[in-house]
Write an enzyme that holds these catalytic residues in place. Structure first.
Site, PDB file in Angstrom:
ATOM      1  N   TYR A 143      -1.803 -11.192 -10.089  1.00 51.92           N
ATOM      2  CA  TYR A 143      -0.577 -10.403 -10.142  1.00 51.92           C
ATOM      3  C   TYR A 143       0.605 -11.195 -10.696  1.00 51.92           C
ATOM      4  CZ  TYR A 143      -2.165  -6.157  -7.821  1.00 51.92           C
ATOM      5  OH  TYR A 143      -2.775  -4.975  -7.529  1.00 51.92           O
ATOM      6  N   LYS A 194     -15.080 -14.738  -6.135  1.00 49.58           N
ATOM      7  CA  LYS A 194     -16.093 -14.715  -7.194  1.00 49.58           C
ATOM      8  C   LYS A 194     -16.308 -16.144  -7.702  1.00 49.58           C
ATOM      9  CE  LYS A 194     -17.811 -11.886  -9.607  1.00 49.58           C
ATOM     10  NZ  LYS A 194     -19.258 -11.507  -9.649  1.00 49.58           N
ATOM     11  N   ASP A 227     -17.907  -8.690  -5.344  1.00 48.38           N
ATOM     12  CA  ASP A 227     -18.631  -7.481  -5.774  1.00 48.38           C
ATOM     13  C   ASP A 227     -19.627  -7.044  -4.707  1.00 48.38           C
ATOM     14  OD1 ASP A 227     -20.115  -9.785  -6.350  1.00 48.38           O
ATOM     15  OD2 ASP A 227     -21.052  -8.946  -8.150  1.00 48.38           O
ATOM     16  N   ASP A 251      -6.556  -5.683  -3.469  1.00 45.36           N
ATOM     17  CA  ASP A 251      -6.038  -4.391  -3.914  1.00 45.36           C
ATOM     18  C   ASP A 251      -7.187  -3.389  -4.008  1.00 45.36           C
ATOM     19  OD1 ASP A 251      -4.160  -2.531  -5.042  1.00 45.36           O
ATOM     20  OD2 ASP A 251      -5.022  -2.947  -7.005  1.00 45.36           O
ATOM     21  N   ASP A 255      -8.455  -0.185  -1.184  1.00 46.98           N
ATOM     22  CA  ASP A 255      -8.543   1.241  -1.537  1.00 46.98           C
ATOM     23  C   ASP A 255      -9.904   1.802  -1.118  1.00 46.98           C
ATOM     24  OD1 ASP A 255      -6.008   1.357  -2.788  1.00 46.98           O
ATOM     25  OD2 ASP A 255      -6.785   2.714  -4.327  1.00 46.98           O
TER      26      ASP A 255
HETATM   27  C1  IPM Z   1      -0.908  -1.497  -3.547  1.00 52.47           C
HETATM   28  C2  IPM Z   1      -0.512  -0.827  -4.839  1.00 52.47           C
HETATM   29  C3  IPM Z   1       0.353  -1.787  -5.653  1.00 52.47           C
HETATM   30  C4  IPM Z   1      -0.503  -2.993  -5.981  1.00 52.47           C
HETATM   31  C5  IPM Z   1       0.983  -1.181  -6.908  1.00 52.47           C
HETATM   32  C6  IPM Z   1       1.817   0.032  -6.604  1.00 52.47           C
HETATM   33  C7  IPM Z   1       1.798  -2.197  -7.676  1.00 52.47           C
HETATM   34  O1  IPM Z   1      -1.633  -0.412  -5.525  1.00 52.47           O
HETATM   35  O2  IPM Z   1       0.005  -1.891  -2.781  1.00 52.47           O
HETATM   36  O3  IPM Z   1      -2.099  -1.626  -3.287  1.00 52.47           O
HETATM   37  O4  IPM Z   1      -1.255  -2.977  -6.962  1.00 52.47           O
HETATM   38  O5  IPM Z   1      -0.421  -3.972  -5.229  1.00 52.47           O
HETATM   39 MG    MG Z   2      -3.462  -0.711  -4.465  1.00 46.35          MG
END
Ligand code: IPM
Ligand code: MG
Length: 371
Positions: A143, A194, A227, A251, A255
């Site tokens: 990032y 990784k 992975d 990240d 999700d």
């Molecule tokens: C998260 C989001 C952020 C990230 C975005 C909105 C920049 O996806 O907090 O997971 O990628 O960190």
């Molecule tokens: Mg995210």
């Protein structure tokens, strides 16, 4: 009576709608709580700040965030700002908050409430009772690594570069948080990287191993390739307790973990800095893991639970109000058991409701539990 200061940054899209529900809970706590009061200020972040000030986060808003007891963040972004310059895009406001406050430890708990085991796209037996914590390193890695650029080559092609960088110190401090969290839970810690492809993975593995050797008494450490971790999360998520991983893998894995709870609209998060050497207090920002959801923004349909649960995390981690935090978690579980469902977690024969109705139900439940 202690006074806690909160900065509210609702941001864009559904961020505004879900934050309004937290504000109602805040007023209730201010009215009812005998131990602490909250003072709140608000400011702009993301697209709305670009519209008002030409930047996704002003220096004044940044200064307020640095001074606040905690920041509560909604969401940023939307198609309206797709064309703004890359360094001024809405997300840059959030990244600046994380970086400037040095919020390196991002806690993303994925809990499957019993009432929602059917709402997940995974089978009930796979997710029922799930309670895992993804600990994402938040201020380093891909990032923020430099160079980060797109250059035009002599033959006219373009070349894009992102750089993944980690230092020993950065890995060690997140590993320490992982070990401490695992110790307070079931004592199991997975570290995902990784190392078969990336030098940062090699160093990550080495430093986590050494940190665990020095500080990990009572915690079992398992290394896993990122992975494989993604695959195992979907195959059998309950084998995990705490997973510590880098910024980019965190990240993605968080999700995936979110969907095990029924919906991305359920997942809260806490982003914490190092404890202050004098006061012991940590800088902190709390935010739902979901985004600004432009497709449903302004329609009163958004699920406010992730943001309300994020406020619960603020009570627990920033304000030492574990009792009130438990109460909020209980209230959420309660209304889900009563059948209230926003669209993202709707199931047959449940009570379909919108943002305000869900917020009211939780508010009522908090009030009942406080009585
Ligand atoms: C998260 C989001 C952020 C990230 C975005 C909105 C920049 O996806 O907090 O997971 O990628 O960190
Ligand atoms: Mg995210």
């Amino acid at each position: 009576m202690t006074t806690h200061s909160l900065l509210l940054l609702p941001g864009d899209g559904i961020g505004v709608e879900v934050m309004a529900e937290v504000e109602r809970i805040l007023s209730l706590l201010n009215k009812k709580s005998t131990s602490a009061k909250f003072t709140t200020t608000s400011d702009l972040v993301g697209g709305v700040s670009i519209d008002a000030h030409g930047t996704p986060l002003t220096d004044a808003a940044m200064a307020k965030a640095q001074a606040a007891g905690a920041v509560l963040f909604g969401a940023v972004g939307g198609p309206k700002w797709d064309k703004v310059a890359y360094h001024l895009r809405p997300e840059a406001g959030l990244l600046r908050l994380r970086k400037d406050m040095d919020l390196f430890a991002n806690l993303r708990p994925a809990i499957c409430y019993p009432a929602l085991a059917e709402a997940s796209s995974l089978k009930r037996e796979v997710v029922e009772g799930l309670d895992i914590l993804i600990l994402r390193e938040l201020t380093g890695g891909t990032y923020f690594g430099e160079p980060k650029e797109i250059v035009t080559l002599e033959d006219g092609q373009k070349r894009a570069v992102d750089t993944t960088v980690y230092t020993t110190r950065e890995i060690e401090r997140i590993a320490r948080v992982g070990i401490d969290l695992a110790r307070k839970r079931t004592g199991k810690l997975h570290s995902a990287e990784k190392r078969n492809v990336m030098k940062t993975g090699v160093l990550w593995h080495e430093v986590v191993t050494a940190t665990h050797k020095a500080h990990g008494t009572g915690v079992a450490l398992h290394h896993i390739l990122a992975d494989n971790c993604a695959m195992q999360l979907v195959r059998n998520p309950k084998q995990f307790d705490v997973i510590v991983t880098d910024n980019l893998f965190g990240d993605i894995l968080s999700d995936a973990a979110a969907m095990m709870t029924g919906s991305l609209g359920m997942l809260p998060s806490a982003s914490l800095g190092a404890p202050d050497s004098k006061t012991g207090a940590r800088k902190a920002l709390y935010e739902p893991v979901h985004g600004s959801a432009p497709d449903i923004a302004g329609q009163g349909k958004a699920n406010p639970i992730a943001t309300i649960a994020s406020f619960g995390m603020a009570l627990r981690y920033s304000f030492d109000m574990a009792k009130e935090a438990d109460l909020i978690d209980k209230a959420i579980a309660g209304v889900l058991a009563q059948g209230y469902r926003t669209g993202d977690i709707m199931q047959p024969n449940m009570r379909s409701c919108g943002t305000t109705e869900m917020g009211s139900a939780i508010l009522k439940e908090v009030e009942r539990l406080m009585a």
